[in-house]
Design a protein around this motif. Structure first.
Motif, short mmCIF file in Angstrom:
data_model
loop_
_atom_site.label_atom_id
_atom_site.label_comp_id
_atom_site.label_asym_id
_atom_site.label_seq_id
_atom_site.Cartn_x
_atom_site.Cartn_y
_atom_site.Cartn_z
N ARG A 159 59.48 -19.46 30.78
CA ARG A 159 59.53 -19.04 29.36
C ARG A 159 59.13 -20.19 28.44
O ARG A 159 58.36 -20.01 27.49
CB ARG A 159 60.93 -18.56 29.01
CG ARG A 159 61.13 -18.25 27.53
CD ARG A 159 62.57 -17.84 27.27
NE ARG A 159 62.81 -17.66 25.84
CZ ARG A 159 63.20 -18.60 25.01
NH1 ARG A 159 63.39 -19.85 25.47
NH2 ARG A 159 63.41 -18.35 23.72
N THR A 160 59.63 -21.38 28.73
CA THR A 160 59.28 -22.54 27.92
C THR A 160 57.79 -22.86 28.02
O THR A 160 57.14 -23.20 27.01
CB THR A 160 60.10 -23.77 28.37
OG1 THR A 160 61.49 -23.46 28.29
CG2 THR A 160 59.80 -24.97 27.51
N ALA A 161 57.23 -22.74 29.21
CA ALA A 161 55.80 -23.00 29.40
C ALA A 161 54.95 -22.00 28.65
O ALA A 161 53.95 -22.35 28.01
CB ALA A 161 55.47 -22.99 30.88
N ILE A 162 55.34 -20.71 28.70
CA ILE A 162 54.56 -19.68 28.00
C ILE A 162 54.67 -19.86 26.49
O ILE A 162 53.68 -19.67 25.76
CB ILE A 162 55.06 -18.28 28.42
CG1 ILE A 162 54.72 -18.01 29.90
CG2 ILE A 162 54.44 -17.20 27.54
CD1 ILE A 162 55.22 -16.69 30.42
N ALA A 163 55.85 -20.24 26.03
CA ALA A 163 56.04 -20.45 24.59
C ALA A 163 55.19 -21.60 24.06
O ALA A 163 54.88 -21.65 22.86
CB ALA A 163 57.51 -20.70 24.29
N SER A 164 54.79 -22.52 24.94
CA SER A 164 53.97 -23.66 24.51
C SER A 164 52.50 -23.31 24.35
O SER A 164 51.73 -24.09 23.79
CB SER A 164 54.12 -24.82 25.51
OG SER A 164 53.56 -24.47 26.77
N VAL A 165 52.10 -22.14 24.86
CA VAL A 165 50.70 -21.70 24.70
C VAL A 165 50.48 -21.30 23.24
O VAL A 165 51.24 -20.49 22.69
CB VAL A 165 50.39 -20.53 25.64
CG1 VAL A 165 48.97 -20.02 25.42
CG2 VAL A 165 50.59 -20.93 27.09
N PRO A 166 49.46 -21.81 22.59
CA PRO A 166 49.22 -21.50 21.17
C PRO A 166 49.07 -20.00 20.92
O PRO A 166 48.41 -19.29 21.68
CB PRO A 166 47.91 -22.24 20.86
CG PRO A 166 47.85 -23.33 21.87
CD PRO A 166 48.49 -22.78 23.10
N GLN A 167 49.71 -19.55 19.85
CA GLN A 167 49.63 -18.13 19.49
C GLN A 167 48.22 -17.71 19.13
O GLN A 167 47.86 -16.53 19.25
CB GLN A 167 50.55 -17.87 18.30
CG GLN A 167 52.04 -17.85 18.63
CD GLN A 167 52.42 -16.59 19.37
OE1 GLN A 167 52.90 -16.66 20.50
NE2 GLN A 167 52.21 -15.45 18.75
N SER A 168 47.39 -18.70 18.71
CA SER A 168 46.02 -18.36 18.30
C SER A 168 45.21 -17.77 19.45
O SER A 168 44.33 -16.94 19.23
CB SER A 168 45.32 -19.61 17.76
OG SER A 168 45.34 -20.66 18.72
N LEU A 169 45.51 -18.19 20.68
CA LEU A 169 44.81 -17.63 21.83
C LEU A 169 45.13 -16.15 21.99
O LEU A 169 44.24 -15.33 22.25
CB LEU A 169 45.20 -18.39 23.10
CG LEU A 169 44.70 -19.82 23.25
CD1 LEU A 169 45.25 -20.46 24.51
CD2 LEU A 169 43.18 -19.84 23.26
N GLU A 170 46.41 -15.81 21.86
CA GLU A 170 46.81 -14.41 21.98
C GLU A 170 46.25 -13.57 20.83
O GLU A 170 45.81 -12.43 21.04
CB GLU A 170 48.33 -14.30 22.03
CG GLU A 170 48.83 -12.88 22.26
CD GLU A 170 50.33 -12.82 22.52
OE1 GLU A 170 50.87 -11.71 22.55
OE2 GLU A 170 50.94 -13.90 22.70
N GLU A 171 46.26 -14.12 19.64
CA GLU A 171 45.73 -13.40 18.49
C GLU A 171 44.23 -13.13 18.66
O GLU A 171 43.75 -12.05 18.32
CB GLU A 171 46.00 -14.20 17.23
CG GLU A 171 47.48 -14.30 16.88
CD GLU A 171 47.75 -15.27 15.73
OE1 GLU A 171 46.75 -15.88 15.25
OE2 GLU A 171 48.91 -15.42 15.33
#
Length: 295
Positions: A159-171
Motif C-alpha cells: 500500500r505504501t509503495a502504491i501510494a508513492s506512485v504519482p497520481q498524475s500517471l493514473e489521471e
C-alpha cells in the motif's frame, strides 16, 4: 574527498561486524552441506562444526530420493507455495491499491482493522474451529492455502509503495480511457517491481517454511508439506514412511545413515530458496521511478 580518521575506524569496525554476521550465518549452512556429503561414521564421530568433506558419500541423498513420503511432500510444498503465493499476491496488490486511493471513504477504518490484527489475534482454537467447522476444511489443502495467504504487514508495505506512485500517471491513464484493472496491473505494478519481488519472496519463504498449520489441519500423510515431514525426521527420526533404510543396501549401517538422512533432507528442503533468491535480488535496487513522470 579526504576521509577522517574517525570515519576510517568506523568503516573498519562496520566491515568486521558484517563479516562476523556472514560467518555466523554461513557456518551452520556449510556444516549441514559438508555433513550430508561425508562418510556417515566420520560425521557421527565429530564434535562441533564440520569444516570439510571427508569420504565423499552420496548414499544419503540416494536414500532420501527412495523415500516416497518425502517426494510426495516435496511436491505438496511446491503446490502450496505456488498457489498460496499467487493468491496472496493478487489479494494483497488489489487490496493495497484500493486502500491507497483517497476517494475510498472507508480506507481508514479498514486499515485500522487490518493493523489491529497485527497486534491482537483470536488465537489457535478459534482459528481451528473456523477452518474445520465453519468452513469445513478439515484435512483439506484449502486449509493450508487460504487462512494464511495474506499478511497484514506485507499489505501495508505494498500500500505504501502504491501510494508513492504519482497520481498524475493514473489521471493520464484515465483520460486515455484506462480502467482500474488496467491502471493497476499495466501501470502501477510495473513501477513497483522491487516491492512486488520482495513481497513475493516473503510469501514464498513463509509458505515454504510453514509446518504448524499443516500439523493441526491435515491428517492424511499424502497431503503433508515437506517441512512437516522434515520435522518428524528431525524430532523423532521417523523414516518409516513408505521407504526405509532396512529395505536398501545399507541396512547394516541404519543408525549411521539415519543421521546423514537428516542433513540431506535439510539441504534438499533449503535448496529451492537459495536457487530462487538470486532471480529476485536484482529487483531490490531502487530507482524504478526515475523518469516515470516528466514535465
Amino acid at each position: 574527498m579526504k576521509k577522517s580518521f574517525g570515519y576510517k575506524v568506523f568503516s573498519v569496525f562496520n566491515y568486521l561486524f558484517f563479516i562476523l554476521i556472514i560467518v555466523v550465518c554461513l557456518l551452520p549452512v556449510l556444516h549441514v552441506i559438508f555433513a550430508s556429503l561425508s562418510d556417515p561414521a566420520w560425521v557421527i564421530s565429530q564434535q562441533g562444526l564440520i569444516w570439510r568433506i571427508k569420504g565423499l558419500n552420496l548414499n544419503g541423498y540416494k536414500l532420501v530420493f527412495q523415500n516416497k513420503s518425502l517426494l510426495i511432500s516435496y511436491g505438496n510444498t511446491i503446490f502450496y507455495v505456488f498457489i498460496a503465493t499467487s493468491v496472496g499476491m493478487l489479494i494483497t496488490v488489489m487490496a493495497a491499491y484500493a486502500l491507497s486511493r483517497k476517494e475510498f471513504l472507508l480506507r481508514n477504518v479498514i486499515m485500522f482493522l487490518i493493523t489491529f490484527t497485527m497486534l491482537f489475534s483470536g488465537g489457535i482454537i478459534p482459528l481451528y474451529l473456523v477452518v474445520t467447522q465453519t468452513l469445513g476444511w478439515h484435512d483439506s489443502r484449502l486449509a493450508i492455502i487460504f487462512p494464511t495467504c495474506v499478511s497484514a504487514f506485507n499489505l501495508i508495505i505494498v500500500r505504501t509503495a502504491i501510494a508513492s506512485v504519482p497520481q498524475s500517471l493514473e489521471e493520464s491513464a484515465r483520460i486515455d480511457g484506462a480502467g482500474r484493472f488496467t491502471i493497476l496491473f499495466k501501470i502501477i505494478v510495473p513501477l513497483i517491481k522491487p516491492t512486488i519481488a520482495t513481497i513475493i519472496l516473503y510469501y514464498a519463504v513463509g509458505h515454504w517454511n510453514s509446518w504448524f498449520h499443516a500439523s493441526i489441519f491435515l491428517t492424511t500423510r499424502d497431503k503433508f508439506p515437506l517441512q512437516l515431514v522434515l520435522k518428524e525426521i528431525l524430532v523423532s527420526g521417523d523414516m518409516s514412511s513408505n521407504a526405509t533404510i532396512s529395505s536398501t543396501d545399507f541396512a547394516g549401517d541404519a543408525i549411521l545413515y539415519k543421521q546423514i538422512i537428516k542433513y540431506c533432507t535439510i539441504v534438499l528442503s533449503s535448496a529451492p530458496i537459495f536457487v530462487f533468491y538470486p532471480f529476485i535480488q536484482k529487483y531490490f535496487e531502487s530507482g524504478v521511478m526515475v523518469g516515470a513522470v516528466k514535465g
